[in-house]
Write a protein that holds these residues in place. Structure first.
Motif, PDB file in Angstrom:
ATOM      1  N   ALA A 139       0.831  -1.207   0.000  1.00 29.86           N
ATOM      2  CA  ALA A 139       0.000   0.000   0.000  1.00 29.86           C
ATOM      3  C   ALA A 139       0.858   1.248   0.000  1.00 29.86           C
ATOM      4  O   ALA A 139       1.959   1.267   0.560  1.00 29.86           O
ATOM      5  N   ASP A 140       0.343   2.299  -0.633  1.00 34.44           N
ATOM      6  CA  ASP A 140       1.087   3.557  -0.676  1.00 34.44           C
ATOM      7  C   ASP A 140       0.190   4.640  -1.263  1.00 34.44           C
ATOM      8  O   ASP A 140      -0.879   4.359  -1.817  1.00 34.44           O
ATOM      9  N   GLY A 141       0.680   5.872  -1.167  1.00 34.56           N
ATOM     10  CA  GLY A 141      -0.005   6.999  -1.777  1.00 34.56           C
ATOM     11  C   GLY A 141       0.533   7.273  -3.168  1.00 34.56           C
ATOM     12  O   GLY A 141       1.693   7.016  -3.467  1.00 34.56           O
ATOM     13  N   HIS A 142      -0.329   7.788  -4.021  1.00 38.45           N
ATOM     14  CA  HIS A 142       0.052   8.139  -5.393  1.00 38.45           C
ATOM     15  C   HIS A 142      -0.498   9.530  -5.693  1.00 38.45           C
ATOM     16  O   HIS A 142      -1.678   9.796  -5.482  1.00 38.45           O
ATOM     17  N   TRP A 143       0.363  10.400  -6.205  1.00 41.62           N
ATOM     18  CA  TRP A 143      -0.001  11.792  -6.447  1.00 41.62           C
ATOM     19  C   TRP A 143       0.102  12.106  -7.931  1.00 41.62           C
ATOM     20  O   TRP A 143       1.047  11.699  -8.596  1.00 41.62           O
ATOM     21  N   HIS A 144      -0.904  12.823  -8.427  1.00 41.56           N
ATOM     22  CA  HIS A 144      -0.814  13.311  -9.802  1.00 41.56           C
ATOM     23  C   HIS A 144      -1.322  14.748  -9.850  1.00 41.56           C
ATOM     24  O   HIS A 144      -1.689  15.332  -8.829  1.00 41.56           O
ATOM     25  N   GLY A 145      -1.315  15.325 -11.037  1.00 36.96           N
ATOM     26  CA  GLY A 145      -1.616  16.740 -11.174  1.00 36.96           C
ATOM     27  C   GLY A 145      -3.046  17.099 -10.826  1.00 36.96           C
ATOM     28  O   GLY A 145      -3.959  16.268 -10.872  1.00 36.96           O
ATOM     29  N   ALA A 146      -3.236  18.351 -10.483  1.00 38.68           N
ATOM     30  CA  ALA A 146      -4.562  18.862 -10.163  1.00 38.68           C
ATOM     31  C   ALA A 146      -5.424  18.926 -11.423  1.00 38.68           C
ATOM     32  O   ALA A 146      -4.925  18.885 -12.551  1.00 38.68           O
ATOM     33  N   SER A 160      -2.562  22.392  -5.547  1.00 35.20           N
ATOM     34  CA  SER A 160      -2.097  21.214  -4.815  1.00 35.20           C
ATOM     35  C   SER A 160      -2.272  19.968  -5.671  1.00 35.20           C
ATOM     36  O   SER A 160      -3.253  19.828  -6.408  1.00 35.20           O
ATOM     37  N   ALA A 161      -1.310  19.062  -5.590  1.00 31.37           N
ATOM     38  CA  ALA A 161      -1.426  17.785  -6.296  1.00 31.37           C
ATOM     39  C   ALA A 161      -2.596  16.987  -5.735  1.00 31.37           C
ATOM     40  O   ALA A 161      -3.025  17.178  -4.592  1.00 31.37           O
ATOM     41  N   CYS A 162      -3.118  16.105  -6.541  1.00 28.61           N
ATOM     42  CA  CYS A 162      -4.234  15.245  -6.145  1.00 28.61           C
ATOM     43  C   CYS A 162      -3.673  13.899  -5.708  1.00 28.61           C
ATOM     44  O   CYS A 162      -2.939  13.252  -6.464  1.00 28.61           O
ATOM     45  N   GLY A 163      -4.004  13.478  -4.498  1.00 28.08           N
ATOM     46  CA  GLY A 163      -3.441  12.245  -3.955  1.00 28.08           C
ATOM     47  C   GLY A 163      -4.498  11.194  -3.658  1.00 28.08           C
ATOM     48  O   GLY A 163      -5.627  11.520  -3.279  1.00 28.08           O
ATOM     49  N   HIS A 164      -4.112   9.943  -3.837  1.00 31.05           N
ATOM     50  CA  HIS A 164      -4.967   8.815  -3.489  1.00 31.05           C
ATOM     51  C   HIS A 164      -4.107   7.738  -2.844  1.00 31.05           C
ATOM     52  O   HIS A 164      -2.911   7.626  -3.124  1.00 31.05           O
ATOM     53  N   LYS A 338       1.922   4.669 -19.070  1.00 29.08           N
ATOM     54  CA  LYS A 338       1.314   3.840 -20.109  1.00 29.08           C
ATOM     55  C   LYS A 338      -0.159   4.145 -20.321  1.00 29.08           C
ATOM     56  O   LYS A 338      -0.661   4.057 -21.438  1.00 29.08           O
ATOM     57  N   LEU A 339      -0.861   4.505 -19.235  1.00 28.85           N
ATOM     58  CA  LEU A 339      -2.270   4.856 -19.353  1.00 28.85           C
ATOM     59  C   LEU A 339      -2.494   6.368 -19.360  1.00 28.85           C
ATOM     60  O   LEU A 339      -3.610   6.831 -19.600  1.00 28.85           O
ATOM     61  N   GLY A 340      -1.446   7.136 -19.082  1.00 28.16           N
ATOM     62  CA  GLY A 340      -1.552   8.590 -19.187  1.00 28.16           C
ATOM     63  C   GLY A 340      -2.385   9.252 -18.111  1.00 28.16           C
ATOM     64  O   GLY A 340      -2.867  10.376 -18.303  1.00 28.16           O
ATOM     65  N   GLU A 341      -2.560   8.582 -16.958  1.00 29.44           N
ATOM     66  CA  GLU A 341      -3.340   9.176 -15.865  1.00 29.44           C
ATOM     67  C   GLU A 341      -2.427  10.094 -15.048  1.00 29.44           C
ATOM     68  O   GLU A 341      -1.887   9.709 -14.019  1.00 29.44           O
ATOM     69  N   THR A 342      -2.272  11.314 -15.517  1.00 31.61           N
ATOM     70  CA  THR A 342      -1.335  12.260 -14.908  1.00 31.61           C
ATOM     71  C   THR A 342      -2.006  13.447 -14.241  1.00 31.61           C
ATOM     72  O   THR A 342      -1.323  14.258 -13.620  1.00 31.61           O
ATOM     73  N   LYS A 343      -3.322  13.545 -14.341  1.00 29.44           N
ATOM     74  CA  LYS A 343      -4.027  14.674 -13.713  1.00 29.44           C
ATOM     75  C   LYS A 343      -5.454  14.266 -13.379  1.00 29.44           C
ATOM     76  O   LYS A 343      -6.003  13.303 -13.930  1.00 29.44           O
ATOM     77  N   ALA A 344      -6.040  15.008 -12.449  1.00 29.24           N
ATOM     78  CA  ALA A 344      -7.425  14.755 -12.061  1.00 29.24           C
ATOM     79  C   ALA A 344      -8.364  15.138 -13.195  1.00 29.24           C
ATOM     80  O   ALA A 344      -8.114  16.087 -13.938  1.00 29.24           O
ATOM     81  N   TRP A 345      -9.472  14.405 -13.307  1.00 30.44           N
ATOM     82  CA  TRP A 345     -10.432  14.675 -14.362  1.00 30.44           C
ATOM     83  C   TRP A 345     -11.293  15.893 -14.069  1.00 30.44           C
ATOM     84  O   TRP A 345     -11.732  16.585 -14.982  1.00 30.44           O
ATOM     85  N   PRO A 347     -12.593  18.837 -10.559  1.00 26.98           N
ATOM     86  CA  PRO A 347     -12.143  19.373  -9.270  1.00 26.98           C
ATOM     87  C   PRO A 347     -12.818  18.809  -8.033  1.00 26.98           C
ATOM     88  O   PRO A 347     -12.251  18.887  -6.941  1.00 26.98           O
ATOM     89  N   SER A 348     -14.013  18.242  -8.128  1.00 26.23           N
ATOM     90  CA  SER A 348     -14.713  17.825  -6.914  1.00 26.23           C
ATOM     91  C   SER A 348     -14.076  16.575  -6.319  1.00 26.23           C
ATOM     92  O   SER A 348     -13.491  15.741  -7.027  1.00 26.23           O
ATOM     93  N   ALA A 349     -14.193  16.440  -4.993  1.00 29.49           N
ATOM     94  CA  ALA A 349     -13.672  15.252  -4.315  1.00 29.49           C
ATOM     95  C   ALA A 349     -14.378  13.994  -4.802  1.00 29.49           C
ATOM     96  O   ALA A 349     -13.749  12.924  -4.927  1.00 29.49           O
ATOM     97  N   THR A 350     -15.666  14.094  -5.109  1.00 29.39           N
ATOM     98  CA  THR A 350     -16.409  12.948  -5.624  1.00 29.39           C
ATOM     99  C   THR A 350     -15.860  12.505  -6.964  1.00 29.39           C
ATOM    100  O   THR A 350     -15.646  11.303  -7.210  1.00 29.39           O
ATOM    101  N   ALA A 351     -15.593  13.462  -7.859  1.00 35.16           N
ATOM    102  CA  ALA A 351     -15.054  13.130  -9.175  1.00 35.16           C
ATOM    103  C   ALA A 351     -13.676  12.494  -9.067  1.00 35.16           C
ATOM    104  O   ALA A 351     -13.353  11.546  -9.790  1.00 35.16           O
ATOM    105  N   LYS A 352     -12.863  12.992  -8.148  1.00 32.16           N
ATOM    106  CA  LYS A 352     -11.516  12.448  -7.996  1.00 32.16           C
ATOM    107  C   LYS A 352     -11.555  11.014  -7.469  1.00 32.16           C
ATOM    108  O   LYS A 352     -10.769  10.154  -7.893  1.00 32.16           O
ATOM    109  N   THR A 353     -12.465  10.752  -6.551  1.00 30.99           N
ATOM    110  CA  THR A 353     -12.606   9.379  -6.048  1.00 30.99           C
ATOM    111  C   THR A 353     -13.144   8.462  -7.130  1.00 30.99           C
ATOM    112  O   THR A 353     -12.691   7.320  -7.282  1.00 30.99           O
TER     113      THR A 353
END
Length: 451
Positions: A139-146, A160-164, A338-345, A347-353
């Motif tokens: 387990a770990d955290g992963h951060w990508h662009g806002a 701020s970066a978006c973290g999960h 490889k999948l290009g997931e470098t930023k949040a889709w 701004p809402s917390a619901t969308a990020k989750t």
């Protein structure tokens, strides 16, 4: 038949029947890739009738958004909407990302899929008898662009970066989303546990219930989480161990003041304990009993010291999951490069989750699909597997030449932690092609063999 790819006329389908059309047989790759989703749809309790964008189509669209090479949501819609009658427009698509109800649908779908997919995947820890009663996660955290429309936390400051926080099942390779990082008025603090301000890992984990951290494990089954050094909080470890059967494993910090109480017995003749130098019971400054295992890496000769709340497993068996913790970093690299997931889709917390859950779904589908084509057609990334085997053989030879025993568990399972670029390119190009399955599989076989 027309050669349609995920980037062209892939969505010339009626939106209300998107998933059913994709899995109806005309597009054999899509039918097989999305089959696990179709199988769990009838069991979803949170699903509701929506004539404009059915929940099952929303789930399929989310997975395709992860696979799609468009760099933005607008790009995804613009490249697909022209070929998809009744496709959600820009406002509807992003409004749906904010839907708490749709989020619950995604969460339930991921939970049901994770439970069902374990029966289809090989167990990388099946031969370790002592771990039979454990679910084991890196387990770990992963951060990508806002997101493009995220606001900076302070005037004139950067976004701020978006973290999960994710957990990778070291048995089956399934990816679980634990929680999103703090969304509001939080920056990256890097002290943690007993030594200072809580790290984002611990702020996030302490919000979780016991059930959240058990990740669906049935009653009576133990759960072992493997974290890096940021994942140490001994009082929390003790509490989760006593109340939830949840154990943690990490590496010792340089400034950690542990008091050694006694040596624990272990079998130096067990080949799985090769490299183990000591196994001790210790006490932390907070009065919590923990275990400290010293292990010499057979290749580099580096001494590594592991700390855990688990007191019964042989020390060499604990050292191997600690080494495999890096698998989750390889998954994060796949998501980014490889999948290009470098930023949040959005701004809402619901969308990020929801984005994180779609990432998990896409990861699971890729894993099962790769296993299926190997089991049914014998297609494997042989070049990559041969490189892995050659590297392991070289490491073992180096260790023996330097008179260091090589741990028996290190080469027990030869499994890649990333999908190959060849597979992803073929999948994107073939996903919606209306061509015979065996013809498309022959193209993939040729790609693996000659490109």
């Amino acid at each position: 038949m027309a050669n349609s790819s995920i980037n062209t006329d892939a969505y010339s389908l009626a939106n209300p029947t998107l998933l059913r059309t994709l899995t109806g047989g005309d597009s054999p790759v899509a039918e097989r890739f999305l089959a696990p989703l179709s199988e769990v749809i009838p069991d979803l309790q949170t699903i509701r009738d929506c004539r404009v964008l059915p929940d099952e189509d929303w789930l399929a669209l989310g997975v395709l958004r992860v696979l799609h090479e468009a760099r933005s949501g607008r790009g995804f819609l613009q490249e697909t909407a022209l070929h998809l009658p009744n496709a959600p427009d820009f406002n509807h698509f992003f409004a749906t990302l904010r839907s708490e109800r749709r989020l619950k649908v995604c969460q339930e779908a991921v939970s049901l899929l994770n439970a069902s997919l374990k029966a289809r995947l090989p167990d990388a820890l099946a031969e370790v008898e002592e771990l039979a009663g454990f679910d084991v996660y890196a387990a770990d955290g992963h951060w990508h662009g806002a997101a493009a429309h995220d606001r900076p936390p302070f005037p004139k400051s950067p976004k701020s970066a978006c973290g999960h926080f994710y957990a990778l099942d070291l048995r089956y390779g399934l990816l679980h989303h634990i929680t999103a990082a703090d969304q509001l008025e939080r920056e990256h603090e890097h002290a943690c546990g007993e030594t200072g301000t809580p790290h984002p890992v611990w702020r996030a984990l302490k919000r979780q219930t016991i059930d959240d951290l058990r990740l669906g494990a049935p009653k009576g089954r133990k759960v072992l989480h493997v974290y890096d050094k940021a994942g140490i909080d001994f009082p929390a470890w003790d509490r989760w161990k006593k109340t939830g059967g949840i154990y943690f494993l990490s590496q010792e910090k340089e400034n950690m003041a542990l008091v050694a109480l006694k040596d624990l017995p272990w079998d130096p003749l067990d080949p799985r304990n090769a490299g183990v130098k000591s196994d001790e019971q210790c006490e932390s400054s907070a009065g919590v009993l923990v275990r400290r295992v010293s292990f010499e890496d057979p290749v580099t000769g580096t001494m590594r010291v592991f700390i855990t709340s688990e007191m019964t497993l042989p020390p060499g068996i604990l050292a191997e999951p600690a080494r495999r913790r890096w698998n989750i970093e390889n998954v994060f690299d796949e998501l980014k490069n490889k999948l290009g997931e470098t930023k949040a889709w959005a701004p809402s917390a619901t969308a990020k989750t929801m984005q994180a859950l779609f990432i998990c779904l896409a990861h699971q589908f890729l894993l099962v699909f790769e296993h299926m084509i190997e089991a049914d057609h014998g297609i494997r990334p042989e070049a990559e597997l041969k490189r892995r085997a050659k590297r392991l053989a070289a490491e073992e030879d180096f260790a023996l030449k330097n008179h260091r025993p090589f741990p028996a568990l290190r080469a027990a399972v030869l499994r890649l932690t990333q999908r190959t670029v060849k597979l992803l390119r073929w999948l994107r190009a073939s996903l919606l092609r209306e061509a015979p399955w065996l013809h498309l599989i022959a193209i993939l076989r040729h790609s693996y063999a000659s490109i």
